[in-house]
Design a protein around this motif. Structure first.
Motif, short mmCIF file in Angstrom:
data_model
loop_
_atom_site.label_atom_id
_atom_site.label_comp_id
_atom_site.label_asym_id
_atom_site.label_seq_id
_atom_site.Cartn_x
_atom_site.Cartn_y
_atom_site.Cartn_z
N UNK A 1 1.93 13.40 4.07
CA UNK A 1 1.59 12.71 5.31
C UNK A 1 1.93 11.25 5.21
N UNK A 2 1.32 10.44 6.07
CA UNK A 2 1.63 9.01 6.12
C UNK A 2 1.32 8.33 4.81
N UNK A 3 2.13 7.34 4.48
CA UNK A 3 1.94 6.57 3.25
C UNK A 3 0.69 5.70 3.38
N UNK A 4 -0.35 5.95 2.57
CA UNK A 4 -1.58 5.17 2.70
C UNK A 4 -1.42 3.76 2.15
N UNK A 5 -2.17 2.83 2.70
CA UNK A 5 -2.11 1.45 2.25
C UNK A 5 -2.47 1.33 0.78
N UNK A 6 -3.31 2.26 0.30
CA UNK A 6 -3.72 2.20 -1.10
C UNK A 6 -2.54 2.38 -2.04
N UNK A 7 -1.53 3.17 -1.63
CA UNK A 7 -0.34 3.33 -2.46
C UNK A 7 0.49 2.06 -2.42
N UNK A 8 0.62 1.49 -1.22
CA UNK A 8 1.38 0.25 -1.08
C UNK A 8 0.74 -0.85 -1.91
N UNK A 9 -0.59 -0.95 -1.83
CA UNK A 9 -1.29 -1.98 -2.57
C UNK A 9 -1.10 -1.83 -4.07
N UNK A 10 -1.00 -0.57 -4.52
CA UNK A 10 -0.88 -0.34 -5.96
C UNK A 10 0.54 -0.59 -6.47
N UNK A 11 1.48 -0.85 -5.57
CA UNK A 11 2.82 -1.18 -5.98
C UNK A 11 3.67 0.00 -6.39
N UNK A 12 3.44 1.16 -5.75
CA UNK A 12 4.16 2.37 -6.14
C UNK A 12 5.15 2.82 -5.08
N UNK A 13 5.53 1.93 -4.19
CA UNK A 13 6.36 2.32 -3.06
C UNK A 13 7.71 2.86 -3.50
N UNK A 14 8.35 2.22 -4.47
CA UNK A 14 9.71 2.61 -4.86
C UNK A 14 9.78 4.02 -5.41
#
Length: 340
Positions: free
Chosen positions: A198-211
């Motif tokens: 599903x949608x990318x949660x902000x918690x993943x973005x905050x943790x720096x795992x986007x790439x």
């Protein structure tokens, strides 16, 4: 279920469980460190091992991803096999080879669903190493997918894939029992791939795992009759759009919303994950078509349902996920000698 709701609502009273959470984290970290130091032995398979797991309790969408991996890797020329704990399974022996003729009681609902969908060789056992050894001995597979087992460090792995429920994220970001996490969020720093259902949660973005994060969407497929095995797509459904529905999965509400997007008006009855059904569970006042998940359907072999259906769901991955997976697998080199 009550505690789970509190985790995701971030109820303040949960802080009372902080001492237990700190103890849990300490014991888990100490156990993992003992594997790293060699105090606890781990085993390396002679073939690549892909672990598909999560850092939170409850369903995140691992099984659809495992099915996708089986089908994709076959297309790449691999002969994959699967191992699983077989949660709530009662097999006659362990490790146990699951077949399409197994029952959900023997095999567990998710392993049986995977086998019936893909015909992949699959072994269940709480001891993942024993399961992997039996799978290699009897199936001739050249790659192992471990359904769950991210925290089962007795089995070494080539790749780690962590699956996250994008709708629910990590709740209050605390470990058990204060929160839903088996390991802290920073554990994602170490995995090879993060798959977000599903949608990318902000918690993943905050943790720096986007790439290294990839979006997975679950696309509804055909509706399959439990009595005849015939299948129909939702657009061709000729029965009542008002339906009864049941779901015993990690996030039952997601199933209800899926049915709504397909034009149904479901009267959804929710059950705990892995619930084993009785006839009374599936008895409704209104005699409407009954729709359930594929995972639920394998637990209903013993119940006669003339107007029962299950909805197949297929994982759809970002194109770049396949390329990244191929690149990571190409780095695998067989161990000179597997530890016994």
């Amino acid at each position: 279920m009550g505690l789970e709701r509190c985790w995701y609502k971030r109820s303040r009273w949960l802080c009372l469980l902080r001492p237990l959470e700190l103890l849990f984290r300490s014991l888990a970290a100490r156990r993992r460190q003992r594997y790293r130091e060699g105090a606890l032995k781990s085993w390396t398979a002679p073939v690549p091992v892909i672990v598909v797991g999560n850092i939170s309790v409850g369903g995140t969408g691992k099984s659809p991803l495992v099915i996708w991996l089986v089908e994709y890797l076959r297309q790449q020329g691999y002969k994959p096999g699967v191992i699983s704990r077989g949660y709530r399974a009662s097999p006659p022996t362990t490790p146990y080879f699951v077949t399409s003729g197994s029952t959900a009681t023997e095999a567990g609902d998710e392993p049986l669903m995977i086998v019936r969908r893909t015909a992949v060789p699959l072994v269940i056992s709480p001891d993942r190493v024993a399961a992997a050894k039996l799978l290699l001995e009897q199936s001739g597979c050249d790659l192992i997918i471990s359904d769950d087992g991210l925290q089962h460090y007795a089995l070494n792995r080539t790749l780690e894939i962590a699956v996250i429920d994008g709708a629910r994220g990590f709740g209050n970001r605390r470990c058990l029992p204060e929160g839903p996490l088996r390991e802290p969020v920073r554990r994602l720093d170490e995995v090879d791939l993060v798959v977000v259902n599903g949608a990318l949660p902000e918690t993943v973005v905050d943790a720096g795992h986007v790439e290294k994060s990839f979006l997975m969407t679950l696309q509804p497929g055909k509706l399959v009759s439990l009595s005849s095995g015939s299948a129909v797509i939702a657009d061709q459904w000729r029965g009542s759009r008002q339906v009864n529905a049941v779901a015993a999965i990690g996030n039952p509400g997601r199933f209800g919303k899926t049915l709504e997007t397909l034009g149904f008006t479901p009267q959804l009855r929710r059950f705990p994950d892995h619930h084993h059904y009785s006839e009374s569970d599936l008895s409704f006042e209104q005699q409407l078509p009954l729709i359930m998940t594929e995972k639920d359907a394998v637990k209903c072999d013993h119940i006669k349902l003339e107007n029962g259906w299950y909805l197949q769901v297929d994982a759809a991955m970002e194109e770049r996920f396949s390329a990244t997976l191929d690149r990571l697998l190409s780095r695998w080199q067989p161990a000179a000698q597997s530890a016994e």
